[in-house]
Design a protein around this motif. Structure first.
Motif, PDB file in Angstrom:
ATOM      1  N   PRO A 113      -0.845  -0.780   9.276  1.00 14.77           N
ATOM      2  CA  PRO A 113       0.122   0.308   9.078  1.00 14.77           C
ATOM      3  C   PRO A 113       0.197   1.198  10.315  1.00 14.77           C
ATOM      4  O   PRO A 113      -0.831   1.650  10.835  1.00 14.77           O
ATOM      5  N   GLY A 114       1.382   1.398  10.802  1.00 15.69           N
ATOM      6  CA  GLY A 114       1.576   2.192  12.013  1.00 15.69           C
ATOM      7  C   GLY A 114       1.906   1.347  13.225  1.00 15.69           C
ATOM      8  O   GLY A 114       2.357   1.873  14.241  1.00 15.69           O
TER       9      GLY A 114
ATOM     10  N   VAL B  63      -1.715  -0.014  17.690  1.00 14.31           N
ATOM     11  CA  VAL B  63      -1.054   1.240  17.334  1.00 14.31           C
ATOM     12  C   VAL B  63      -1.270   2.208  18.491  1.00 14.31           C
ATOM     13  O   VAL B  63      -2.400   2.626  18.763  1.00 14.31           O
ATOM     14  N   ASP B  64      -0.185   2.554  19.179  1.00 17.26           N
ATOM     15  CA  ASP B  64      -0.325   3.361  20.386  1.00 17.26           C
ATOM     16  C   ASP B  64       0.900   4.243  20.585  1.00 17.26           C
ATOM     17  O   ASP B  64       1.690   4.463  19.646  1.00 17.26           O
TER      18      ASP B  64
ATOM     19  N   VAL C 244      10.698   9.837   7.025  1.00 12.23           N
ATOM     20  CA  VAL C 244       9.711   9.729   8.095  1.00 12.23           C
ATOM     21  C   VAL C 244       9.217  11.138   8.382  1.00 12.23           C
ATOM     22  O   VAL C 244       9.963  11.990   8.868  1.00 12.23           O
ATOM     23  N   GLY C 245       7.966  11.379   8.029  1.00  7.90           N
ATOM     24  CA  GLY C 245       7.446  12.731   8.158  1.00  7.90           C
ATOM     25  C   GLY C 245       5.955  12.750   8.420  1.00  7.90           C
ATOM     26  O   GLY C 245       5.361  11.785   8.923  1.00  7.90           O
TER      27      GLY C 245
ATOM     28  N   ALA D 241       0.399  10.793   9.828  1.00 12.73           N
ATOM     29  CA  ALA D 241      -1.038  10.766   9.537  1.00 12.73           C
ATOM     30  C   ALA D 241      -1.551   9.330   9.435  1.00 12.73           C
ATOM     31  O   ALA D 241      -2.641   8.997   9.934  1.00 12.73           O
ATOM     32  N   ILE D 242      -0.769   8.457   8.799  1.00 12.79           N
ATOM     33  CA  ILE D 242      -1.178   7.059   8.675  1.00 12.79           C
ATOM     34  C   ILE D 242      -1.229   6.400  10.047  1.00 12.79           C
ATOM     35  O   ILE D 242      -2.189   5.676  10.377  1.00 12.79           O
TER      36      ILE D 242
END
Length: 599
Positions: free
Chosen positions: A547-548, A556-557, A586-587, A592-593
């Motif tokens: 996720p992300g 994830v970067d 999208v918030g 956070a995830i």
């Protein structure tokens, strides 16, 4: 791991060696100290890569060694492969990996009987060439990759059977087996030749070659378990370098002597061997180390038996983790077999010690250990003429060692368990027949080739199985606990092996081509198949499901963060990939995830 003991420990040894509880093929691995975390079933792990068969080259000839070892030139998108039938090097247009097309064959007839191995270095192909009389010194021939012109040649040791280059591109090395003739009347020393190419390959002369054998190695540096086996052979002549892997800093070469179950370390600054280590044995009576030792047991019976498997790796490679090198080996096994000396014997023909093996008669039955090939050269521990321990050839596995020769990890029985689960009616078939169990009494699947590659920050090993065929893939990012990924095979068991419909037979060599150098932008594994005479091509793709990871690059970067911030706001449920938590917006929750999975 356990080692054979002397007879003054017979009660312990007897309990160890006569444990013969049968375990039929199962889809989960019995836990033991050297096992990875994934079970060896066809499925059931959580793989992080997929492998997709893209295609193969034409068949250049059945069972004639027409495609053996290959090298890739990323500048011209060409593959150079050894053709054991013609003795030359075939050149393949690899611009379309799904269909390699042969465009040229380079003859090496003026330099010897034929090429044995190739490597790409600094825009050139370096080819090892066997002499017409294989006990004579061989050659290394340098070929300009883009023009196919031969620009230099030098003499190296007898029977150069593997060639490679240092990562820094300053040296080329050959493993010179130095095999004896059939009568053991001529037996050259095994050696490694080091060719200094720092001044440029076109200017290489014989003055740039150093050939190093084992005569200068101090006795204190030689593991006492390593013994000369051939008749009247010195240790230096008995040792037969098979394969070389070089440390990432180009300072050390690790050299396997397969028949001797040994690994030597060569200092590339001093050009001296510094140690020679015996690689030990695998205790097949221990849970997780089972094997099927018989082709006459009526089924795929992978069980624990009182046998020690000598690792005897063929191909090896080096990975560096935390600044430390680790050596990975495909543990095929090999025996000396000449007119004057045959090392292997069936267990049924040997006298077994009655105290160590009180059930010797049962063990020597063909459905038990009777047909298993073991070495005659070791096992009579007390010298009384009978065998106190049995040593088979190879370990039917991939293993990881430290440079000092200490074992870090071994795949145990996974190769046989996986192939039995995937192809139960063709388990341990050979590469020239489709007969189930055919190779169980010898070396099983025979791991032969190994190559590694980095994909999305993780290091993977790909092991080619010479007999049943196919590739075993492992995540070796943690060398102490590699994780099984998957097994793939481009062989068609429904077809006769001597037909093109059989697909790919007899993996002999494998190379990894990273996506950055690949003609199609995907990570590739290219396998040279000796029996079918084909090159087979696999794409290796990462599975990206963190996720992300919005752009599916398995990291994830900042790029993913930019995508998320660019989509900030209401978008409707399922309307945008940046809505990680699926609430239609999208918030902060999505941010956070993403941040929690950063890296």
């Amino acid at each position: 791991m356990h080692s054979p003991r002397m007879k003054n420990s017979r009660p312990t040894l007897m309990r160890l060696l006569t444990a013969t509880f049968a375990t039929t093929c199962v889809a989960t691995l019995a836990s033991h100290a050297l096992a990875g975390s994934c079970p060896p079933a066809a499925t059931g792990c959580d793989p992080t890569i997929t492998m997709t068969f893209l295609g193969r080259s034409i068949n250049l000839g059945y069972d004639v060694g027409a495609t053996e070892i290959s090298a890739f030139d990323p500048d011209s998108d060409r593959i150079f492969s050894v053709n054991g039938l013609s003795g030359g090097i075939d050149v393949w247009d690899f611009s379309s990996p799904s269909l390699p097309i042969r465009t040229h064959t380079i003859s090496l007839a003026p330099y010897g009987v034929g090429a044995t191995s190739v490597a790409f270095v600094n825009g050139y192909i370096a080819a090892a060439v066997e002499a017409t009389v294989r006990q004579d010194p061989g050659k290394v021939v340098f070929i300009k990759a883009n023009t196919l012109d031969i620009v230099a040649s030098v003499t190296v040791g007898a029977l150069p059977d593997m060639i490679c280059a240092t990562p820094d591109g300053t040296k080329v090395l050959t493993a010179n087996e130095g095999e004896p003739n059939a009568g053991y009347t001529v037996n050259p020393n095994g050696s490694v030749s080091v060719i200094d190419i720092a001044g440029g390959i076109p200017s290489v002369t014989q003055a740039n070659v150093a050939t190093i054998d084992f005569t200068g190695l101090a006795p204190s540096a030689i593991d006492p378990q390593i013994i000369a086996i051939g008749p009247a052979a010195s240790l230096a002549a008995d040792l037969e370098p098979e394969y070389i892997a070089i440390s990432a800093d180009s300072t050390k070469a690790f050299v396997t002597c397969q028949e001797s179950n040994a690994m030597a370390t060569l200092d590339l600054a001093t050009l001296q061997f510094t140690q020679l280590k015996w690689l030990g044995v695998k205790d097949h009576s221990v849970a997780g180390n089972a094997l099927d030792p018989s082709d006459a047991d009526g089924g795929n019976l992978i069980a624990n038996w009182p046998v020690f498997g000598m690792y005897q790796p063929d191909a090896i490679t080096v990975v560096t983790v935390g600044g430390e090198p680790y050596i990975l080996g495909a543990n095929e096994g090999d025996a000396r077999e000449y007119t004057a000396y045959v090392e292997a014997a069936r267990v049924s023909t040997l006298a077994l010690d009655p105290i160590v093996f009180p059930n010797a008669t049962a063990l020597k039955a063909n459905a038990a250990l009777g047909k298993l090939n073991v070495t005659k050269s070791r096992g009579d521990i007390d010298g009384d003429g009978d065998y106190d321990a049995l040593y088979s050839f190879g370990a039917r596995s991939m293993a990881v060692w430290r440079p000092d020769g200490s074992l870090v990890w071994d795949s145990g029985e996974q190769f046989e368990q996986v192939t039995a689960a995937v192809s139960p009616t063709r388990f341990n078939a050979s590469n020239t027949n489709n007969t189930r169990d055919n190779r169980s009494d010898d070396k099983g699947p025979e791991p032969e080739a190994i190559t590694t590659g980095v994909i999305s920050g993780r290091t993977y090993a790909f092991v080619g199985l010479e007999r049943i065929g196919g590739i075993m893939a492992y995540d070796v990012s943690n060398p102490s606990a590699p994780e099984y990924q998957l097994y793939v095979n481009s062989r068609d068991f429904s077809a006769a092996t001597n037909t093109t419909a059989a697909g790919d037979l007899g993996p002999e060599g494998a190379i990894f081509i990273p996506a950055a150098s690949s003609p199609n932008g995907r990570n590739l594994v290219v396998v040279s198949n000796e029996i079918s005479g084909t090159l087979s091509v696999w794409a290796v793709d990462p599975i990206c499901d963190t996720p992300g990871d919005l752009n599916a690059d398995c990291v994830v970067d900042a790029s993913d963060l930019a995508d998320l911030l660019g989509a900030w706001g209401v978008c409707g449920k399922g309307a945008c990939t940046s809505d990680i938590d699926g609430d239609g917006e999208v918030g902060a929750g999505d941010l956070a995830i993403l941040l929690s999975n950063w890296g």
